[in-house]
Design an enzyme around this catalytic site. Structure first.
Site, PDB file in Angstrom:
ATOM      1  N   ASP A  43       1.085  -1.104  -0.171  1.00 24.12           N
ATOM      2  CA  ASP A  43      -0.103   0.049  -0.100  1.00 24.12           C
ATOM      3  C   ASP A  43       0.936   1.290  -0.010  1.00 24.12           C
ATOM      4  OD1 ASP A  43      -2.363  -1.348   0.016  1.00 24.12           O
ATOM      5  OD2 ASP A  43      -2.214  -1.665   2.199  1.00 24.12           O
ATOM      6  N   ASP A  87      -7.309  -1.387  -4.266  1.00 29.99           N
ATOM      7  CA  ASP A  87      -8.144  -0.964  -3.259  1.00 29.99           C
ATOM      8  C   ASP A  87      -9.036   0.065  -3.760  1.00 29.99           C
ATOM      9  OD1 ASP A  87      -7.014  -2.765  -1.447  1.00 29.99           O
ATOM     10  OD2 ASP A  87      -5.644  -0.904  -0.723  1.00 29.99           O
TER      11      ASP A  87
END
EC number: 3.4.23.36
Length: 198
Positions: free
Chosen positions: A144, A178
């Site tokens: 991420d 995401d």
């Protein structure tokens, strides 16, 4: 929307997702941060693959999560195929499913393969296709990097529960996959009548 166009959308999202993850993984040390704007930062973190870094306890927790995701992706892929071949399905629905499928598959790639193609990112830049991988198949960590700390401060003391506490809005750190999932789900929620018009 045709199945070919849906596949093209999925492919583009996967390519952008993986390029961004590989770039960050090979150019940032774990925890390293670059400020793009005062409210937008690139911050390299890794997690076990669940929302907000949640982990399933136990020796087989990560394996269970990855296998569950593979089954879920199979179900979503069938949903996409069925929706495209159903003449009554709207483009809103097909785009939403394609985005969710691309996002789920993008994070699965990390979980399945990153443990065996990258070495550790702690206090060093990771190397791709290394002979000293940090994990095994199905035990990779999801990369991420997008962080939007729009506001940070102490909440007013008169607020119940959180009053007087240090608070950051928005403190989630996420990736392209995401974002694709969130946009897909958002389409299903906010354009519900158009997505499920029949």
């Amino acid at each position: 929307m045709s199945l070919k166009k849906a596949y093209l959308l999925i492919f583009i999202i996967l390519v952008v997702d993986q390029i961004s993850k590989i770039f960050v993984k090979t150019n940032f040390i774990l925890g390293e941060e670059v400020e793009v704007l005062s409210w937008f930062k690139i911050l390299f973190i890794e997690n076990e693959g669940m929302a907000w870094g949640t982990e399933i306890p136990g020796a087989y927790g990560k394996l269970f999560l990855t296998l569950f995701r593979l089954v879920a992706v199979g179900g979503i892929a069938y949903w996409l195929y069925d929706s495209v071949h159903n003449k009554h399905s709207s483009n809103h629905l097909i785009i939403a499913i394609a985005l969710i499928l691309a996002g789920a598959f993008g994070n699965i790639i990390d979980s399945v393969f990153y443990g065996v193609i990258f070495d550790d990112s702690h206090q060093q830049l990771a190397t791709i296709f290394t002979d000293q991988p940090y994990g095994t198949y199905f035990h990779g960590k999801v990369v991420d990097m997008f962080y939007f700390p729009i506001w940070h401060g102490i909440l007013p003391s008169w607020l119940p529960i959180w009053g007087g506490r240090d608070f950051t809005f928005f403190n989630a750190i996420f990736n392209v996959a995401d974002m694709a999932i969130c946009v897909g789900v958002g389409i299903l929620i906010f354009f519900n009548k158009k997505a499920f018009n029949k």
